[in-house]
Design an enzyme around this catalytic site. Structure first.
Site, PDB file in Angstrom:
ATOM      1  N   TYR A  66       0.867  -1.177   0.000  1.00  0.00           N
ATOM      2  CA  TYR A  66       0.000   0.000   0.000  1.00  0.00           C
ATOM      3  C   TYR A  66       0.907   1.230   0.000  1.00  0.00           C
ATOM      4  O   TYR A  66       1.327   1.729   1.043  1.00  0.00           O
ATOM      5  CB  TYR A  66      -0.888   0.036   1.234  1.00  0.00           C
ATOM      6  CG  TYR A  66      -2.017  -0.958   1.276  1.00  0.00           C
ATOM      7  CD1 TYR A  66      -2.331  -1.769   0.188  1.00  0.00           C
ATOM      8  CD2 TYR A  66      -2.814  -1.085   2.419  1.00  0.00           C
ATOM      9  CE1 TYR A  66      -3.376  -2.664   0.239  1.00  0.00           C
ATOM     10  CE2 TYR A  66      -3.868  -1.976   2.475  1.00  0.00           C
ATOM     11  CZ  TYR A  66      -4.147  -2.769   1.393  1.00  0.00           C
ATOM     12  OH  TYR A  66      -5.187  -3.659   1.453  1.00  0.00           O
ATOM     13  N   PHE A 213     -13.567  -3.641  -0.165  1.00  0.00           N
ATOM     14  CA  PHE A 213     -14.476  -3.091  -1.175  1.00  0.00           C
ATOM     15  C   PHE A 213     -15.922  -3.185  -0.721  1.00  0.00           C
ATOM     16  O   PHE A 213     -16.836  -3.254  -1.550  1.00  0.00           O
ATOM     17  CB  PHE A 213     -14.315  -3.782  -2.533  1.00  0.00           C
ATOM     18  CG  PHE A 213     -12.950  -3.679  -3.139  1.00  0.00           C
ATOM     19  CD1 PHE A 213     -12.220  -2.503  -3.055  1.00  0.00           C
ATOM     20  CD2 PHE A 213     -12.382  -4.751  -3.788  1.00  0.00           C
ATOM     21  CE1 PHE A 213     -10.959  -2.404  -3.608  1.00  0.00           C
ATOM     22  CE2 PHE A 213     -11.117  -4.662  -4.349  1.00  0.00           C
ATOM     23  CZ  PHE A 213     -10.403  -3.479  -4.262  1.00  0.00           C
ATOM     24  N   LEU A 215     -17.750  -0.961   0.378  1.00  0.00           N
ATOM     25  CA  LEU A 215     -18.501   0.248   0.045  1.00  0.00           C
ATOM     26  C   LEU A 215     -18.754   0.373  -1.446  1.00  0.00           C
ATOM     27  O   LEU A 215     -19.369   1.341  -1.896  1.00  0.00           O
ATOM     28  CB  LEU A 215     -17.740   1.492   0.530  1.00  0.00           C
ATOM     29  CG  LEU A 215     -17.472   1.556   2.037  1.00  0.00           C
ATOM     30  CD1 LEU A 215     -16.835   2.883   2.397  1.00  0.00           C
ATOM     31  CD2 LEU A 215     -18.752   1.340   2.823  1.00  0.00           C
ATOM     32  N   GLY A 223     -14.413   1.448  -5.775  1.00  0.00           N
ATOM     33  CA  GLY A 223     -14.831   2.020  -4.503  1.00  0.00           C
ATOM     34  C   GLY A 223     -16.140   2.764  -4.635  1.00  0.00           C
ATOM     35  O   GLY A 223     -16.952   2.504  -5.520  1.00  0.00           O
TER      36      GLY A 223
END
Length: 297
Positions: A66, A213, A215, A223
């Site tokens: 990330y 994911f 949302l 997203g």
């Protein structure tokens, strides 16, 4: 919903092995600005992490992969929260990797996983990792890779193990090697309803299910964005909350073992997400939302 109630513990807790976490957590990917076309503000990201802990978030999901051009999620976590609160559980993932320019590398071989674990240890400034997921891609069997992580668990570098991006048959493969405390998969309202039984099977075995994911609307992995289901909008209007909050509350209602890890780099969105832990959906709400969920893929 009492909009004055903002506490991650409002949705209850779950035990990851011998570690207890509030079921509302935080995903760290978006703190870096990755995939958003901008690097994001470092100070604001650090502030979001500190505010999350103030609100009772004690489960943060991250990964060494990330990162964006200027930001690393693990470095941000280290800067914001070290020395770490005793009850904070940091989960990370190994398997994928990126080169210095951000290009994806092939899935790590079993012998390369120790290096990835050590990379997370260095970046987070820790001598062990609370929870490490094997994030697989394209493997029919995860046994060999998971075995390499089990050896690192025995060596004391890892406390608990999980698996990510998996199909149901991967869970017994991993469990035959070492205890699995958590499964992390893409899943949400209207997104992969075919995994509903897997969520229930994990609950029956005492295994946490951690959707990412969750949302996503019609944008899927992109997203939040795209068209929102009419049923979600209607339930949100009835409670005077946002569609995102409805999606998070629905996620938490899928089972006592389901842990939410919504990601954001926005302090206002963080507060709203955590507040969703106190949103109580009615049976009528759930029936309406089930219609939207069944239409998913």
């Amino acid at each position: 919903m009492d909009t004055g109630t903002v506490a991650a513990g409002a949705a209850g807790t779950w035990r990851l092995g011998d570690l207890t976490v509030n079921r509302m957590g935080l995903g760290a990917m978006r703190l870096t600005g990755a995939g958003q076309g901008r690097p994001g503000d470092r100070g604001r990201a650090v502030g979001v992490l500190r505010r999350a802990v103030e609100l009772g978030v004690n489960h943060i999901d991250t990964a060494a992969f990330y990162f964006s051009a200027l930001r690393s999620a693990n470095e941000l976590i280290n800067t914001a929260l070290a020395p770490y609160p005793e009850d904070l559980v940091i989960a990370t993932k190994v398997g994928p990797g990126g080169d210095a320019s951000g290009e994806w590398l092939p899935l790590a071989r079993p012998g390369q996983l120790r290096g990835q674990v050590e990379e997370n240890l260095r970046q987070l400034g820790r001598d062990h990792l609370d929870l490490v997921y094997l994030r697989q891609a394209g493997l029919e069997s995860v046994a060999e890779h998971f075995g390499a992580l089990a050896e690192l668990r025995e060596a004391g570098l890892i406390r608990h193990l999980g698996i990510s991006n998996v199909r149901p048959h991967h869970l017994p493969q991993a469990q035959a090697v070492a205890p699995v405390v958590s499964v992390q998969n893409a899943y949400g309202l209207g997104f992969r309803p075919g995994h509903d039984q897997f969520v229930r099977d994990c609950a029956a075995q005492g295994v946490a299910y951690v959707p990412f994911f969750s949302l996503a609307t019609t944008g899927r992995e992109a997203g939040v964005g795209g068209a929102e289901h009419a049923e979600v909008r209607a339930v949100a209007a009835a409670h005077g909350v946002s569609a995102v909050q409805v999606r998070l509350a629905w996620t938490l209602r899928r089972g006592p073992n389901v842990l939410a890890i919504p990601g954001t780099g926005d302090p206002d969105h963080l507060v709203a997400n955590v507040a969703a832990a106190s949103l109580r959906l009615t049976d009528e709400d759930l029936a309406r939302l089930e219609v939207a969920h069944r239409r998913g893929q």
